[in-house]
Motif scaffolding. Structure first.
Motif, PDB file in Angstrom:
ATOM      1  N   LYS A  39     -20.481  70.835  49.024  1.00 30.75           N
ATOM      2  CA  LYS A  39     -20.549  70.849  47.564  1.00 30.75           C
ATOM      3  C   LYS A  39     -21.544  69.810  47.067  1.00 30.75           C
ATOM      4  CE  LYS A  39     -17.703  70.481  43.395  1.00 30.75           C
ATOM      5  NZ  LYS A  39     -16.322  70.294  42.870  1.00 30.75           N
ATOM      6  N   THR A  40     -21.505  68.637  47.650  1.00 32.82           N
ATOM      7  CA  THR A  40     -22.438  67.574  47.272  1.00 32.82           C
ATOM      8  C   THR A  40     -23.873  67.967  47.610  1.00 32.82           C
ATOM      9  OG1 THR A  40     -20.743  65.889  47.649  1.00 32.82           O
ATOM     10  CG2 THR A  40     -23.034  65.146  47.624  1.00 32.82           C
ATOM     11  N   LYS A  41     -24.044  68.533  48.799  1.00 34.37           N
ATOM     12  CA  LYS A  41     -25.380  68.906  49.262  1.00 34.37           C
ATOM     13  C   LYS A  41     -25.945  70.123  48.524  1.00 34.37           C
ATOM     14  CE  LYS A  41     -24.435  67.108  53.893  1.00 34.37           C
ATOM     15  NZ  LYS A  41     -24.220  67.426  55.333  1.00 34.37           N
ATOM     16  N   SER A  42     -25.073  70.867  47.851  1.00 38.42           N
ATOM     17  CA  SER A  42     -25.504  72.110  47.205  1.00 38.42           C
ATOM     18  C   SER A  42     -26.194  71.903  45.855  1.00 38.42           C
ATOM     19  CB  SER A  42     -24.300  73.037  46.996  1.00 38.42           C
ATOM     20  OG  SER A  42     -23.451  72.550  45.963  1.00 38.42           O
ATOM     21  N   ALA A  43     -26.310  70.659  45.418  1.00 38.64           N
ATOM     22  CA  ALA A  43     -26.898  70.380  44.103  1.00 38.64           C
ATOM     23  C   ALA A  43     -28.284  71.010  43.944  1.00 38.64           C
ATOM     24  CB  ALA A  43     -26.978  68.878  43.875  1.00 38.64           C
ATOM     25  N   THR A  44     -29.094  70.941  45.000  1.00 38.30           N
ATOM     26  CA  THR A  44     -30.439  71.508  44.907  1.00 38.30           C
ATOM     27  C   THR A  44     -30.416  73.035  44.981  1.00 38.30           C
ATOM     28  OG1 THR A  44     -30.713  71.211  47.303  1.00 38.30           O
ATOM     29  CG2 THR A  44     -31.589  69.481  45.879  1.00 38.30           C
ATOM     30  N   CYS A  45     -29.341  73.588  45.529  1.00 36.64           N
ATOM     31  CA  CYS A  45     -29.225  75.058  45.644  1.00 36.64           C
ATOM     32  C   CYS A  45     -28.817  75.684  44.304  1.00 36.64           C
ATOM     33  CB  CYS A  45     -28.176  75.432  46.686  1.00 36.64           C
ATOM     34  SG  CYS A  45     -28.325  74.594  48.275  1.00 36.64           S
ATOM     35  N   ALA A  46     -28.131  74.869  43.485  1.00 31.21           N
ATOM     36  CA  ALA A  46     -27.526  75.379  42.252  1.00 31.21           C
ATOM     37  C   ALA A  46     -28.538  75.957  41.272  1.00 31.21           C
ATOM     38  CB  ALA A  46     -26.728  74.267  41.571  1.00 31.21           C
ATOM     39  N   ALA A  47     -29.759  75.439  41.274  1.00 24.46           N
ATOM     40  CA  ALA A  47     -30.774  75.911  40.325  1.00 24.46           C
ATOM     41  C   ALA A  47     -31.022  77.412  40.478  1.00 24.46           C
ATOM     42  CB  ALA A  47     -32.073  75.137  40.528  1.00 24.46           C
ATOM     43  N   CYS A  48     -30.950  77.905  41.691  1.00 28.50           N
ATOM     44  CA  CYS A  48     -31.192  79.336  41.928  1.00 28.50           C
ATOM     45  C   CYS A  48     -29.898  80.119  42.164  1.00 28.50           C
ATOM     46  CB  CYS A  48     -32.107  79.535  43.137  1.00 28.50           C
ATOM     47  SG  CYS A  48     -33.799  78.944  42.895  1.00 28.50           S
ATOM     48  N   HIS A  49     -28.988  79.540  42.946  1.00 27.82           N
ATOM     49  CA  HIS A  49     -27.794  80.285  43.364  1.00 27.82           C
ATOM     50  C   HIS A  49     -26.552  79.996  42.520  1.00 27.82           C
ATOM     51  CE1 HIS A  49     -29.818  81.878  46.879  1.00 27.82           C
ATOM     52  NE2 HIS A  49     -30.249  80.662  47.161  1.00 27.82           N
ATOM     53  N   GLY A  50     -26.679  79.069  41.579  1.00 31.14           N
ATOM     54  CA  GLY A  50     -25.531  78.709  40.756  1.00 31.14           C
ATOM     55  C   GLY A  50     -24.678  77.657  41.436  1.00 31.14           C
ATOM     56  N   ALA A  51     -24.035  76.816  40.663  1.00 31.88           N
ATOM     57  CA  ALA A  51     -23.218  75.736  41.224  1.00 31.88           C
ATOM     58  C   ALA A  51     -22.086  76.266  42.094  1.00 31.88           C
ATOM     59  CB  ALA A  51     -22.649  74.875  40.094  1.00 31.88           C
ATOM     60  N   ASP A  52     -21.584  77.465  41.758  1.00 27.76           N
ATOM     61  CA  ASP A  52     -20.480  78.050  42.532  1.00 27.76           C
ATOM     62  C   ASP A  52     -20.950  79.227  43.384  1.00 27.76           C
ATOM     63  OD1 ASP A  52     -21.040  79.899  40.579  1.00 27.76           O
ATOM     64  OD2 ASP A  52     -18.954  80.185  39.948  1.00 27.76           O
ATOM     65  N   GLY A  53     -22.255  79.364  43.569  1.00 23.92           N
ATOM     66  CA  GLY A  53     -22.780  80.432  44.406  1.00 23.92           C
ATOM     67  C   GLY A  53     -22.932  81.766  43.713  1.00 23.92           C
ATOM     68  N   ASN A  54     -22.707  81.799  42.401  1.00 27.30           N
ATOM     69  CA  ASN A  54     -22.886  83.032  41.629  1.00 27.30           C
ATOM     70  C   ASN A  54     -24.179  82.914  40.826  1.00 27.30           C
ATOM     71  OD1 ASN A  54     -20.397  84.875  41.902  1.00 27.30           O
ATOM     72  ND2 ASN A  54     -19.486  82.844  41.610  1.00 27.30           N
ATOM     73  N   SER A  55     -25.255  83.407  41.388  1.00 25.29           N
ATOM     74  CA  SER A  55     -26.561  83.276  40.750  1.00 25.29           C
ATOM     75  C   SER A  55     -26.645  84.083  39.456  1.00 25.29           C
ATOM     76  CB  SER A  55     -27.663  83.740  41.710  1.00 25.29           C
ATOM     77  OG  SER A  55     -27.439  85.088  42.083  1.00 25.29           O
TER      78      SER A  55
ATOM     79  N   LEU B  82     -24.050  83.861  46.705  1.00 25.75           N
ATOM     80  CA  LEU B  82     -23.607  83.333  47.999  1.00 25.75           C
ATOM     81  C   LEU B  82     -22.095  83.128  48.035  1.00 25.75           C
ATOM     82  CD1 LEU B  82     -26.346  80.606  48.638  1.00 25.75           C
ATOM     83  CD2 LEU B  82     -26.351  83.009  49.358  1.00 25.75           C
ATOM     84  N   ALA B  83     -21.477  83.115  46.876  1.00 21.16           N
ATOM     85  CA  ALA B  83     -20.036  82.865  46.795  1.00 21.16           C
ATOM     86  C   ALA B  83     -19.258  83.900  47.593  1.00 21.16           C
ATOM     87  CB  ALA B  83     -19.582  82.896  45.333  1.00 21.16           C
ATOM     88  N   GLY B  84     -18.370  83.423  48.451  1.00 23.45           N
ATOM     89  CA  GLY B  84     -17.504  84.302  49.216  1.00 23.45           C
ATOM     90  C   GLY B  84     -18.159  84.952  50.419  1.00 23.45           C
ATOM     91  N   GLN B  85     -19.430  84.651  50.656  1.00 25.59           N
ATOM     92  CA  GLN B  85     -20.112  85.226  51.820  1.00 25.59           C
ATOM     93  C   GLN B  85     -19.577  84.597  53.108  1.00 25.59           C
ATOM     94  OE1 GLN B  85     -21.447  87.595  53.674  1.00 25.59           O
ATOM     95  NE2 GLN B  85     -23.035  87.847  52.076  1.00 25.59           N
TER      96      GLN B  85
ATOM     97  N   ALA C  92     -22.794  76.287  54.223  1.00 25.53           N
ATOM     98  CA  ALA C  92     -22.165  77.576  54.510  1.00 25.53           C
ATOM     99  C   ALA C  92     -20.674  77.512  54.213  1.00 25.53           C
ATOM    100  CB  ALA C  92     -22.411  77.964  55.963  1.00 25.53           C
ATOM    101  N   ALA C  93     -20.049  76.410  54.606  1.00 24.98           N
ATOM    102  CA  ALA C  93     -18.613  76.242  54.368  1.00 24.98           C
ATOM    103  C   ALA C  93     -18.309  76.185  52.874  1.00 24.98           C
ATOM    104  CB  ALA C  93     -18.116  74.971  55.054  1.00 24.98           C
ATOM    105  N   TYR C  94     -19.160  75.502  52.117  1.00 26.88           N
ATOM    106  CA  TYR C  94     -18.922  75.382  50.676  1.00 26.88           C
ATOM    107  C   TYR C  94     -19.072  76.716  49.964  1.00 26.88           C
ATOM    108  CZ  TYR C  94     -19.580  74.490  45.758  1.00 26.88           C
ATOM    109  OH  TYR C  94     -19.482  74.571  44.386  1.00 26.88           O
ATOM    110  N   PHE C  95     -20.209  77.363  50.141  1.00 29.49           N
ATOM    111  CA  PHE C  95     -20.444  78.605  49.401  1.00 29.49           C
ATOM    112  C   PHE C  95     -19.467  79.707  49.809  1.00 29.49           C
ATOM    113  CE2 PHE C  95     -24.755  76.786  48.517  1.00 29.49           C
ATOM    114  CZ  PHE C  95     -24.633  76.795  47.132  1.00 29.49           C
ATOM    115  N   SER C  96     -19.079  79.728  51.074  1.00 29.37           N
ATOM    116  CA  SER C  96     -18.124  80.755  51.504  1.00 29.37           C
ATOM    117  C   SER C  96     -16.749  80.531  50.881  1.00 29.37           C
ATOM    118  CB  SER C  96     -18.007  80.768  53.031  1.00 29.37           C
ATOM    119  OG  SER C  96     -17.400  79.584  53.508  1.00 29.37           O
ATOM    120  N   SER C  97     -16.459  79.297  50.491  1.00 26.32           N
ATOM    121  CA  SER C  97     -15.153  78.981  49.909  1.00 26.32           C
ATOM    122  C   SER C  97     -15.072  79.309  48.421  1.00 26.32           C
ATOM    123  CB  SER C  97     -14.826  77.496  50.109  1.00 26.32           C
ATOM    124  OG  SER C  97     -15.650  76.673  49.283  1.00 26.32           O
TER     125      SER C  97
END
Length: 204
Positions: free
Chosen positions: A31-47, A55-58, A96-101
């Motif tokens: 979750k902490t490392k995903s900050a840079t991913c959030a701009a494209c994929h969303g903070a919770d993996g729902n772009s 990526l959410a639930g993958q 992977a663990a964060y977005f899948s959760s």
């Protein structure tokens, strides 16, 4: 035939390794490392942008494999490749663990195209040799984590369409045994669009 078998076995070996690493991932660290991913994929993996995947639930093993492929230039994308290059094995497993959760938000299909989409998804096209999507991704699109076939239900239609076209053109080539490339090669533009819309409306 032997070459295809070797490719499939090679893909399976990568899948097993990815599964093992993903299981060791830490979702909180991710979750902490995903900050840079959030701009494209969303903070919770729902772009929000439909051309960028949810990526959410993958399955974590699938997310990890894609990150590994971007890092190793087995899958190339001008945005993702430079993002994946500096990631360590632990970084990738944690992400992977964060977005899948996370919980994927339901998608919405264009109802004018789902009849053809459902036909191809569930039954393929015998006349052109296009296999049914459900054979690998399941009747509800939940995928098969053991085989590293991704969950695709609710995915943005625009993203699915882009990927099917990339497989069809050979621009994306990180599928084991050329399975997706061979399937997409036999699909028409109308079938790709219809399947993408049908998948967007699938729910678990």
């Amino acid at each position: 035939m032997k070459k295809v078998l070797m490719l499939v076995l090679s893909g399976l070996a990568v899948s097993i390794a990815a599964s093992a690493w993903a299981e060791g991932g830490n979702a909180e660290a991710g979750k902490t490392k995903s900050a840079t991913c959030a701009a494209c994929h969303g903070a919770d993996g729902n772009s929000v942008n439909p051309e960028w995947p949810k990526l959410a639930g993958q399955h974590p093993s699938y997310i990890l494999k894609q990150l590994m492929n971007f890092k190793n230039d087995e899958r190339v994308n001008p945005s993702m490749t430079p993002m994946a290059k500096p990631l360590s094995d632990a970084d990738m497993a944690d992400l992977a663990a964060y977005f899948s959760s996370q919980v994927a938000k339901a998608g919405e299909a264009d109802q004018s195209k789902v009849t053809l989409g459902e036909q191809i998804y569930k039954g393929g096209n015998n006349a052109t040799g296009v296999a049914a999507c459900a054979a690998c991704h399941g009747p509800n699109g939940a995928g098969n984590p053991a085989a590293n076939f991704p969950a695709i239900n609710g995915q943005h239609a625009a993203y699915t369409k882009l990927q099917l076209n990339a497989f069809r053109k050979g621009e994306r080539a990180n599928d084991a045994g050329k399975m997706m490339r061979n399937i997409a090669a036999g699909m028409t533009d109308a079938e790709i669009e219809a399947v993408a819309e049908y998948i967007a409306g699938l729910q678990k």
